[in-house]
Design an enzyme around this catalytic site. Structure first.
Site, mmCIF file in Angstrom:
data_model
loop_
_atom_site.group_PDB
_atom_site.id
_atom_site.type_symbol
_atom_site.label_atom_id
_atom_site.label_comp_id
_atom_site.label_asym_id
_atom_site.label_seq_id
_atom_site.Cartn_x
_atom_site.Cartn_y
_atom_site.Cartn_z
ATOM 1 N N GLU A 155 7.352 6.052 -8.946
ATOM 2 C CA GLU A 155 5.665 5.763 -8.675
ATOM 3 C C GLU A 155 4.354 6.568 -7.907
ATOM 4 O O GLU A 155 3.448 7.482 -7.947
ATOM 5 C CB GLU A 155 5.532 4.734 -8.604
ATOM 6 N N GLY A 171 0.954 -1.707 0.217
ATOM 7 C CA GLY A 171 -0.309 0.186 -0.577
ATOM 8 C C GLY A 171 0.714 1.522 -0.044
ATOM 9 O O GLY A 171 -0.017 2.310 0.375
ATOM 10 N N SER A 172 2.083 1.252 -0.693
ATOM 11 C CA SER A 172 2.470 2.741 -0.765
ATOM 12 C C SER A 172 2.697 3.685 -1.063
ATOM 13 O O SER A 172 2.528 4.132 -0.970
ATOM 14 C CB SER A 172 4.167 2.456 -0.568
ATOM 15 N N ASP A 183 -4.038 -3.174 -19.246
ATOM 16 C CA ASP A 183 -2.622 -2.974 -19.239
ATOM 17 C C ASP A 183 -2.474 -1.352 -20.574
ATOM 18 O O ASP A 183 -1.277 -1.575 -21.843
ATOM 19 C CB ASP A 183 -1.029 -3.152 -19.368
ATOM 20 N N HIS A 196 1.627 0.978 -13.450
ATOM 21 C CA HIS A 196 2.051 -0.067 -13.958
ATOM 22 C C HIS A 196 3.754 0.090 -13.798
ATOM 23 O O HIS A 196 4.238 1.583 -14.606
ATOM 24 C CB HIS A 196 1.426 -0.452 -15.054
HETATM 25 C C1 GRF Z 1 4.361 -1.184 -7.375
HETATM 26 O O1 GRF Z 1 4.803 -1.494 -8.444
HETATM 27 C C2 GRF Z 1 2.874 -1.016 -8.436
HETATM 28 O O2 GRF Z 1 2.989 -0.584 -9.259
HETATM 29 C C3 GRF Z 1 2.443 -2.253 -8.621
HETATM 30 O O3 GRF Z 1 2.748 -2.962 -7.229
HETATM 31 C C4 GRF Z 1 3.366 -2.248 -6.694
HETATM 32 C C5 GRF Z 1 2.766 -2.375 -5.634
HETATM 33 O O4 GRF Z 1 3.246 -1.363 -4.781
HETATM 34 N N1 GRF Z 1 1.170 -3.131 -9.946
HETATM 35 P P1 GRF Z 1 2.820 -0.755 -3.058
HETATM 36 O O5 GRF Z 1 1.076 -1.645 -2.745
HETATM 37 O O6 GRF Z 1 1.825 0.762 -3.442
HETATM 38 O O7 GRF Z 1 3.426 -0.828 -2.016
#
Ligand code: GRF
Length: 198
Positions: free
Chosen positions: A182, A15-16, A153, A112
């Site tokens: 991200e 969930g980051s 995607d 993604h």
């Molecule tokens: C991220 O790398 C996102 O791109 C992928 O899953 C990961 C999720 O990480 N789809 P988090 O749960 O948001 O930490």
């Protein structure tokens, strides 16, 4: 004044990205609020974060609801009863049912961890993506936020940003570099989408 948009965040993992989105909303007082976190895993970090922060944590999976159309109906109910305007997929490992995708055209975003259209599609998730990038000897990778359509995607790209791939990279070091990007671009894409919705 226009009403704040209601957001649902779908997660399966740590969930980051969810946390980064929430922090940007609070920091910049964006015209939206996260009204629910939905997950197929009730114990994941994202669901813990939701519960700790007073956000409804909705657990829905085929283990809880084995019948597929019943699961879809429950998902739609949870979204409708909170008047959700936008869905943000943030590390959600399940396919969103097509009825939900059709109900929210250009209102479901996904992040993604690669430069789509490269390294997307079935099986391209988590460290698989970064492994494939390294195997292809790419000089750069990155992250992409896009709208969700019925095909994996493939929807219109909202924001994309590159990072270098270093000769010393492992899938893990590359994933960490991409994840930092991200967090920033997902929040940027949210701002852009809110501005478009007006
Ligand atoms: C991220 O790398 C996102 O791109 C992928 O899953 C990961 C999720 O990480 N789809 P988090 O749960 O948001 O930490």
């Amino acid at each position: 004044m226009t009403a704040k948009k209601n957001l649902a965040v779908f997660c399966s993992g740590g969930g980051s990205n969810f946390k980064a989105l929430r922090e940007r909303i609070l920091e910049k007082n964006l015209p939206c609020q996260i009204v629910m976190c939905l997950s197929n895993n009730s114990q994941c970090g994202a669901m813990r974060y939701a519960r700790e922060n007073g956000i409804d944590a909705v657990h829905l999976s085929s283990k809880v609801v084995p019948n597929e159309s019943e699961l879809t109906r429950r998902m739609l109910d949870e979204l409708e009863k909170r008047k959700v305007d936008l869905i943000l997929l943030a590390g959600y490992m399940k396919r969103v049912p097509k009825e939900v995708v059709q109900k929210y055209p250009k209102r479901i975003l996904n992040i993604h961890p690669a430069l789509l259209p490269k390294f997307g599609g079935e099986g391209m998730y988590g460290l698989n993506v970064h492994r494939a990038v390294l195997e292809a000897k790419e000089k750069e990778s990155g992250a992409t936020v896009h709208f969700v359509t019925e095909n994996y995607d493939e929807g219109e790209i909202i924001v994309q940003e590159k990072v270098p791939v270093l000769p010393s990279d492992t899938p893990e070091t590359l994933a960490a570099r991409v994840l930092e990007v991200e967090h920033r671009i997902y929040a940027d894409a949210l701002e852009k989408t809110l501005a478009r919705l007006g």
